[in-house]
Design an enzyme around this catalytic site. Structure first.
Site, PDB file in Angstrom:
ATOM      1  N   GLU A 114      64.118 -30.722  -7.444  1.00  0.00           N
ATOM      2  CA  GLU A 114      65.028 -31.751  -6.941  1.00  0.00           C
ATOM      3  C   GLU A 114      65.520 -31.318  -5.558  1.00  0.00           C
ATOM      4  OE1 GLU A 114      66.533 -33.063 -11.353  1.00  0.00           O
ATOM      5  OE2 GLU A 114      67.819 -31.654 -10.298  1.00  0.00           O
ATOM      6  N   ASP A 143      73.365 -27.352 -12.375  1.00  0.00           N
ATOM      7  CA  ASP A 143      73.015 -26.592 -13.571  1.00  0.00           C
ATOM      8  C   ASP A 143      72.167 -25.372 -13.254  1.00  0.00           C
ATOM      9  OD1 ASP A 143      74.144 -27.166 -15.912  1.00  0.00           O
ATOM     10  OD2 ASP A 143      72.535 -28.427 -16.702  1.00  0.00           O
ATOM     11  N   LYS A 270      71.360 -31.648 -20.001  1.00  0.00           N
ATOM     12  CA  LYS A 270      72.196 -32.559 -19.220  1.00  0.00           C
ATOM     13  C   LYS A 270      73.481 -32.933 -19.962  1.00  0.00           C
ATOM     14  CE  LYS A 270      72.101 -37.016 -16.978  1.00  0.00           C
ATOM     15  NZ  LYS A 270      71.503 -38.344 -17.037  1.00  0.00           N
ATOM     16  N   ASP A 294      72.014 -39.701 -11.739  1.00  0.00           N
ATOM     17  CA  ASP A 294      71.071 -38.596 -11.628  1.00  0.00           C
ATOM     18  C   ASP A 294      70.982 -38.236 -10.151  1.00  0.00           C
ATOM     19  OD1 ASP A 294      70.592 -38.654 -14.293  1.00  0.00           O
ATOM     20  OD2 ASP A 294      68.638 -39.623 -14.162  1.00  0.00           O
ATOM     21  N   ASP A 452      71.541 -39.839 -23.638  1.00  0.00           N
ATOM     22  CA  ASP A 452      72.109 -41.110 -23.200  1.00  0.00           C
ATOM     23  C   ASP A 452      71.975 -42.172 -24.291  1.00  0.00           C
ATOM     24  OD1 ASP A 452      69.387 -40.889 -22.903  1.00  0.00           O
ATOM     25  OD2 ASP A 452      69.313 -41.676 -20.860  1.00  0.00           O
TER      26      ASP A 452
END
Ligand SMILES: O=c1ccn([C@@H]2O[C@H](COP(=O)(O)OP(=O)(O)O[C@H]3O[C@H](CO)[C@@H](O)[C@H](O)[C@H]3O)[C@@H](O)[C@H]2O)c(=O)[nH]1
Ligand SMILES: [Mn+2]
Length: 739
Positions: A114, A143, A270, A294, A452
């Site tokens: 990312e 994280d 997450k 996100d 989620d």
């Protein structure tokens, strides 16, 4: 004042879709009933020579597949029962000073997958939302505990100091700097000389910002750690001078949070990160609403917060409304979206349909949620603080934040701010949540890797509702997985995570019915069990073909009056999708979606199901590999040109290619057989099935036999797959004769 009684939003029921969908459900169900009648009566009542000559096993397998397919189809109809959409009236919202505060949560885990610049763009776009800056607090959860991310954030803050006032001054719509400067002309903001000069200067500063982040990366690397202490840092206070300047220059508060991680302690991916953010933000800003994003989902429309408030602040819906979900949309979708990376059906059909029931599924990103919905019933009951501590953990400050809805914050006095940060670190420590209800009944739930979906489901079961709001300008844009490898890998995680729920005590069929509407339960059940499509698809891709090769008919012959049922069911199920596609896509999307559904079902969903079953019996541990968000030009080019990129593991390729080879063989041999020996009327459906598989798999055939580029299917894989098909054919044919 006269606007006061006017609604903040309107709901439109899609009557035409309702009529079409419900008629189709009725007709299709009748057809399925005939099919079942045909199959059952074939076994029970016909004792002809034909029955005795037909082996039972393939018949049973095909019948079983038809039943599974029909069942998942049937429960999926709930999505089409009552589709709705909404219009909002932002101009009727109360004045800025009466708007509630919002905390924005952004999650990142690994700067390798990312890229930091992308994450910072999301952060900046969230800070630039069109909302009073003193009511907006942006938290980034890192994280990976990477100092690159922390330093990148400090740089982002510096850049935001010039970017946000620029956006406000010129009313820029696209507030993600990378996307803004990529627009070929970037005239969003006007044409005046003043604007153009300013824009160029900001562009230069943006380039400097990027260079600096790049420099940091080169200097310190992008390593992450699974073993680090908690870090909480408020990036900087506001250093405005005069009161008049406040509106222009004031920035939302920006907070970096890296929760503690230790190899010996489970961190729950997450969900764990979000729960840490819920606690930390509770003692820093404690805003009643939270936007979750996100790290790749930047805000593409600064008005999303106000649009969401049109639902949350509406007196007619607000008390039970937990969240407003916007669709996940992506900035890198090509016109010929071969992988259906945009998940068209999910975000335009399914969620819209759930919108007419309890509301859409919580979709991980792009939603505005009420903080209290995470706290369960504990707070309403007004239980005493000691009892709350057993649920929420030992922090007094946090208990105060949930009890009094108090807003502690304002980090200007160093002493109190230091003690606040200390408390925040305590709340972000890895042992904080253990022995409490976090992840079990409070916050995001830990039972499934699809946190989620599960959390949203339990919210709906507790009586909360949600709203799906789709607008023509996408509110958030993320990067879709535009290559086969990432897509299939992600598919394993999703299907395994969804099936986790189906196999747990939260199985929608068991947990749902007493707590939510029947149709809502069906929607959740469909989502949880759709990975099981892999079973019928594997059967339909192999059994009729094997029978064709051996001259065994498993469908009625053309003259039989039940014959027509089979093509009818096929066309009717395709037909309703075609209708959807013409409303929201095009014919090419239909082919693309259908093809990728076949590919995913036979590969990633199969592995996902295996993974879920193995986790269930304790043979595997849960894992969450974050989706790769690094741009790869070559891959992007293949995707743009509508060419499959087969550079993925043999685990995905071999079954896919083996299936295609099997269908090739059965088609060719089967055709030869009917030409030489006749019997086409008995075999026609099986011949057509093989033909259909081959037509739909054309890109795979092309990748195997025609293409020469890097993205083709490697020869060794083709040979391996051919061997697999051969083994299957030999073993399968032997079995057929035996049973
Ligand atoms: O241990 C972890 C793993 C992931 N993430 C973050 O979670 C987000 C989603 O991860 P991603 O790899 O992008 O997953 P996707 O498959 O794209 O995610 C979809 O599916 C997930 C559930 O599987 C949802 O959480 C996401 O919101 C939804 O977009 C990213 O921002 C990650 O940084 C963490 O913070 N910690
Ligand atoms: Mn993602």
């Amino acid at each position: 004042m006269e606007d006061f009684h006017q609604p903040l939003h309107l709901c439109h029921v899609h009557k035409r879709s309702i009529i079409i969908n419900r008629s189709q459900i009725l007709i299709h169900s009748i057809a399925i009933a005939f099919l079942i009648y045909y199959r059952v009566s074939y076994f029970l009542f016909q004792n002809s020579a034909e029955t005795r000559n037909t082996p039972t096993l393939p018949w049973l397998l095909v019948f079983f597949s038809e039943l599974i397919l029909s069942f998942i189809w049937l429960i999926g109809r709930a999505f089409r029962w009552r589709p709705v959409s909404h219009t909002v009236f932002q101009e009727r919202l109360p004045e800025n000073d009466k708007l509630p505060a919002i905390d924005v949560f952004i999650c990142t885990v690994d700067p390798n997958r990312e890229p930091t610049i992308g994450v910072m763009n999301t952060v900046i776009s969230a800070m630039a939302l069109d909302y009073p800056p003193d009511k907006l607090h942006v938290y980034l959860s890192d994280d990976g505990g990477s100092s690159l991310t922390l330093k990148g954030m400090r740089e982002a803050w510096e850049f935001a100091k010039c970017w946000i006032p620029f956006c406000r001054r010129f009313g820029i719509q696209n507030r993600c700097p990378e996307a803004y400067f990529l627009e070929s002309l970037a005239h969003d903001g006007g044409n005046s000389d003043e604007f153009l000069t300013e824009r160029d200067s900001i562009n230069e500063q943006y380039q400097v910002f990027k260079e600096r982040v790049k420099g940091i990366k080169e200097a310190i690397g992008d390593t992450t750690s699974q073993d680090h202490p908690p870090v909480v840092e408020v990036i900087e206070g506001n250093d405005h001078n005069s009161k008049a300047e406040i509106e222009q220059t004031m920035l939302p508060r920006l907070v970096y949070v890296s929760r503690e991680k230790r190899p010996s302690q489970p961190h729950h991916f997450k969900a764990g990160a979000l729960n840490a953010l819920l606690r930390v933000s509770g003692v820093i800003s404690n805003s009643p609403y939270i936007l979750m994003l996100d790290c790749d989902m930047y805000c593409n429309d600064p008005t999303s917060a106000r649009q969401a408030m049109c639902f949350h602040l509406d007196p007619n819906s607000s008390s039970s409304l937990a969240f407003v979900q916007f669709p996940q949309r992506f900035h890198n979708i090509s016109t010929n979206d071969i992988y259906d990376c945009q998940y068209r059906a999910t975000y335009s059909v399914l969620w819209q349909g759930m919108g007419g029931l309890e509301g859409p599924v919580l979709s991980g990103t792009g939603f505005y949620i009420k903080r209290v919905s995470f706290y369960g019933d504990y707070v309403q009951k007004g239980t005493d603080p000691m009892e709350l501590k057993s649920s929420f953990g030992p922090s007094n400050e946090f208990i105060k934040s949930i009890l009094h809805n108090k807003n502690p914050n304002i980090i200007n006095n160093t002493e109190s701010s230091n003690s606040l940060i200390k408390e925040a670190k305590f709340l972000a420590s890895c042992s904080y949540g253990s022995q409490t209800k976090w992840g079990k009944e409070v916050g995001f739930l830990y039972y499934a890797i699809a946190e989620d979906y599960l959390t949203g489901f339990t919210l709906h079961c507790k009586g909360w509702t949600s709203v799906f709001h789709n607008t023509s300008r996408p509110q958030f844009l993320g990067s879709a997985t535009t290559n086969l490898n990432d897509l299939l890998t992600q598919g394993i995680r999703w299907s395994s995570g969804l099936l986790d729920v189906g196999l747990s005590r939260f199985c929608p069929f068991i947990y749902g019915p007493s707590k939510m509407s029947f149709l809502g339960t069906m929607c959740y059940a469909e989502l949880s069990f759709f990975p099981l499509y892999c079973l019928p698809l594997w059967c339909f891709g192999t059994i009729p073909q094997l029978c064709l090769l051996n001259g065994i008919s498993i469908y009625p012959e053309v003259s039989n009056s039940f014959f027509i049922i089979f093509p009818f069911i096929f066309m009717s199920s395709g037909g309703v999708v075609l209708y959807d596609v013409f409303v929201t896509g095009g014919f090419r999307s239909w082919i693309n979606e259908h093809r990728i559904w076949m590919i995913k079902s036979t590969t990633s969903h199969l592995y996902g199901c295996l993974d879920a079953f193995m986790k269930r019996i304790g043979m595997r541990e849960a894992s969450f590999l974050a989706t790769n968000k690094v741009d790869d030009d070559e891959q992007a080019m293949l995707y743009k040109n509508g060419m499959f990129d087969f550079r993925t593991s043999a685990m995905f390729l071999a079954p896919m290619v083996a299936l295609v080879i099997l269908n090739m063989v059965s088609f060719v041999v089967g055709m030869a057989r009917v030409i030489l020996f006749g019997g086409l009327e008995k075999m026609i459906l099986q011949v057509l099935m093989s033909f259909y598989v081959l037509v739909m798999s054309y890109p795979i055939i092309q990748g195997m036999l025609i293409r020469k580029d890097k993205g083709r299917i490697p020869l060794p894989i083709t040979i391996l797959s051919a061997a697999l098909s051969l083994i299957f054919l030999l073993l399968g044919s032997t079995f057929l004769i035996m049973y």
